[in-house]
Motif scaffolding. Structure first.
Motif, PDB file in Angstrom:
ATOM      1  N   ALA A   8       0.826  -1.210   0.000  1.00 47.18           N
ATOM      2  CA  ALA A   8       0.000   0.000   0.000  1.00 47.18           C
ATOM      3  C   ALA A   8       0.860   1.260   0.000  1.00 47.18           C
ATOM      4  O   ALA A   8       0.552   2.240  -0.699  1.00 47.18           O
ATOM      5  CB  ALA A   8      -0.937  -0.003   1.221  1.00 47.18           C
ATOM      6  N   PHE A   9       1.951   1.253   0.761  1.00 45.67           N
ATOM      7  CA  PHE A   9       2.839   2.409   0.779  1.00 45.67           C
ATOM      8  C   PHE A   9       3.509   2.610  -0.583  1.00 45.67           C
ATOM      9  O   PHE A   9       3.643   3.742  -1.056  1.00 45.67           O
ATOM     10  CB  PHE A   9       3.904   2.239   1.865  1.00 45.67           C
ATOM     11  CG  PHE A   9       3.510   2.816   3.190  1.00 45.67           C
ATOM     12  CD1 PHE A   9       3.302   4.179   3.338  1.00 45.67           C
ATOM     13  CD2 PHE A   9       3.352   1.999   4.295  1.00 45.67           C
ATOM     14  CE1 PHE A   9       2.940   4.711   4.565  1.00 45.67           C
ATOM     15  CE2 PHE A   9       2.982   2.522   5.522  1.00 45.67           C
ATOM     16  CZ  PHE A   9       2.776   3.884   5.659  1.00 45.67           C
ATOM     17  N   ASP A  10       3.929   1.517  -1.218  1.00 49.95           N
ATOM     18  CA  ASP A  10       4.551   1.644  -2.538  1.00 49.95           C
ATOM     19  C   ASP A  10       3.551   2.192  -3.557  1.00 49.95           C
ATOM     20  O   ASP A  10       3.905   3.021  -4.405  1.00 49.95           O
ATOM     21  CB  ASP A  10       5.092   0.288  -2.993  1.00 49.95           C
ATOM     22  CG  ASP A  10       6.394  -0.072  -2.291  1.00 49.95           C
ATOM     23  OD1 ASP A  10       6.993   0.836  -1.681  1.00 49.95           O
ATOM     24  OD2 ASP A  10       6.805  -1.237  -2.349  1.00 49.95           O
ATOM     25  N   GLN A  11       2.317   1.719  -3.481  1.00 48.53           N
ATOM     26  CA  GLN A  11       1.298   2.247  -4.389  1.00 48.53           C
ATOM     27  C   GLN A  11       1.031   3.719  -4.124  1.00 48.53           C
ATOM     28  O   GLN A  11       0.830   4.514  -5.051  1.00 48.53           O
ATOM     29  CB  GLN A  11       0.019   1.431  -4.245  1.00 48.53           C
ATOM     30  CG  GLN A  11       0.147   0.002  -4.753  1.00 48.53           C
ATOM     31  CD  GLN A  11      -1.090  -0.830  -4.475  1.00 48.53           C
ATOM     32  OE1 GLN A  11      -1.976  -0.430  -3.704  1.00 48.53           O
ATOM     33  NE2 GLN A  11      -1.178  -2.005  -5.085  1.00 48.53           N
ATOM     34  N   MET A  12       1.016   4.096  -2.843  1.00 55.07           N
ATOM     35  CA  MET A  12       0.821   5.502  -2.503  1.00 55.07           C
ATOM     36  C   MET A  12       1.975   6.359  -3.024  1.00 55.07           C
ATOM     37  O   MET A  12       1.769   7.451  -3.563  1.00 55.07           O
ATOM     38  CB  MET A  12       0.688   5.669  -0.993  1.00 55.07           C
ATOM     39  CG  MET A  12       0.464   7.107  -0.543  1.00 55.07           C
ATOM     40  SD  MET A  12       0.523   7.298   1.252  1.00 55.07           S
ATOM     41  CE  MET A  12       2.278   6.993   1.533  1.00 55.07           C
TER      42      MET A  12
END
Length: 462
Positions: free
Chosen positions: A230-234
């Motif tokens: 999720a952090f990488d996508q953000m």
């Protein structure tokens, strides 16, 4: 009056607290059950020994008589420790014999009434005297046809002390277990939360100029892998947003600089020497044209910004699409006649959309088509009802757009130069896309160099 502010407890604190409470509760329950079993077993053994002693005295009294039993009872020396204290009463309740010093320690009236041996063990009672605990029983026997009552006191002081020491030991073990649980919980929690601290440190190193970095999903515990993804996508979304914002700022500066530079240059040239009224008029007309261009750019930018912020109101209603299209086509037909271009319309149907936004989207498409359509050609508007959607297609046979430009033609300020020329600000198709997104619809484009372009608008019925 200020309200109380409570700081949220850390996950580590909550885990340590819950782990300690659970361990303490389990340990307390386990030790409590074990203590209860041990105490009940000790009491049962004491009762069994007391019953054996009672039946042994009963048998001795029946076989040897009260005289011999009395000698045995009084044979204990004063002060000698004995686990049993015995008193023999006759039928009138007078003491025939008793263990030395028993009268001062355990009076006769303290004992329960005499009963048959089988029943006496069930009516025993506890008595505390001079710091000692006794279990008392009284039973009757009938040797030689006479009734005798035997009072028997079992000294359980040592057993009580053992139970007390056992309880202190259990309390010490429980306290030590709770302390050990706290230490183990701290170590386990710190070790378990270490990947979370490492992830926090990794994220703290990422700044606005390092948005292309990724923390990756491999190497992390299974519970943290969705968080890492999720952090990488953000970060990817933020990187794309920063890139678009930077490009948008550069394109906006470029688009605004051109008309401003034109107005400034023409004004400076006009002021270099005296001019005729016609020259000044021409300069003012050119300035007005550039101001109108700036006004259109600002108006379109404000509209797109309101759409992005979901503040643009939309009022849908059902209306005749053919009538609306013919009205817009008639307005642009005057410009089309100057280019010897014919605008035709085919198809019918009812469309569910905002009439003003529909006209604005179609007007932008016609404006683009007229700008790039060759003379002595035509622009065709096709209407089609698709049951769940309503399609509006605008086709021209102009110069077309090459394939490498098609994915970006709906971006703001993007122009497929030189194939589509440099006139306009590059906001028309971006505005059309924003209008369709407001309606929950979609826009697609098909084009071939030298053969023309078709833009299809799809408006949903609901």
């Amino acid at each position: 009056m200020t309200g109380w502010t409570t700081k949220p407890r850390s996950i580590a604190f909550q885990l340590i607290l819950l782990f300690t409470l659970a361990a303490g509760l389990l340990l307390a329950c386990g030790l409590g059950i074990f203590y209860s079993i041990v105490v009940r077993h000790a009491v049962a053994e004491d009762n069994a020994v007391l019953a054996d002693k009672m039946f042994a005295l009963s048998a001795d009294l029946r076989e040897n008589g009260p005289e011999i039993l009395a000698k045995e009872v009084t044979a204990h020396h004063a002060g000698q420790h004995t686990p049993y204290w015995i008193r023999i009463l006759d039928s009138q309740g007078r003491a025939i014999a008793e263990t030395p010093q028993m009268d001062g320690l355990i009076p006769t009236e303290i004992f329960p009434p005499g009963r048959e041996p089988a029943e006496a063990i069930r009516t025993r009672k506890d008595y505390r005297s001079t710091g000692k605990l006794f279990c008392l029983v009284a039973f009757n026997e009938h040797p030689g046809g006479k009734v005798y009552t035997l009072q028997l006191a079992q000294d359980r002081s040592s057993d009580e002390q053992v139970e007390r020491n056992f309880a202190l030991l259990f309390i010490a073990v429980l306290f030590g277990g709770v302390v050990a649980s706290v230490l183990i919980a701290i170590i386990v929690t710190r070790r378990g939360l270490r990947p979370l601290r490492e992830m926090t440190e990794s994220l703290a190193r990422i700044g606005p100029d390092q948005l292309k970095q990724r923390i990756g999903s491999t190497g992390w515990p299974r519970e943290l892998q969705p968080l890492a993804i999720a952090f990488d996508q953000m970060l990817k979304r933020l990187d794309d947003s920063f890139t678009r914002l930077s490009q948008f700022s550069a394109d906006l500066a470029h688009e605004l600089r051109t008309p401003i530079a034109n107005m400034l240059g023409e004004a400076q040239v006009a002021l270099t020497r005296d001019r005729t009224a016609a020259d000044y008029r021409e300069t003012i007309e050119s300035t007005v044209a550039e101001c109108e261009r700036l006004s259109r750019i600002v108006d379109n930018l404000l509209f797109v910004a309101r759409v992005d912020a979901a503040r643009e109101p939309i009022t849908r209603k059902r209306f005749d699409a053919r009538a609306a299209v013919e009205k817009i086509a008639a307005f642009y037909q005057t410009v089309a006649d100057d280019h010897h271009v014919t605008i035709t319309c085919s198809g019918n149907g009812q469309i569910h959309a905002d009439p003003d936004l529909f006209e604005r989207a179609l007007a932008n498409l016609l404006d683009n088509a007229l700008r790039f359509t060759l003379e002595n050609s035509s622009i065709e508007i096709t209407l089609s009802d698709q049951n769940t959607d309503f399609d509006v297609a605008v086709s021209d046979n102009g110069c077309g757009i090459s394939a490498e430009h098609l994915p970006r033609v709906f971006d703001r300020f993007y122009r497929a130069e030189p194939s589509r020329g440099s006139d306009g600000a590059g906001l028309g198709l971006a505005l059309v896309k924003s209008i369709l997104e407001l309606h929950g619809g979609s826009v697609t484009i098909q084009s071939e160099v030298g053969r023309g372009t078709t833009v299809k608008l799809r408006f949903p019925f609901q």
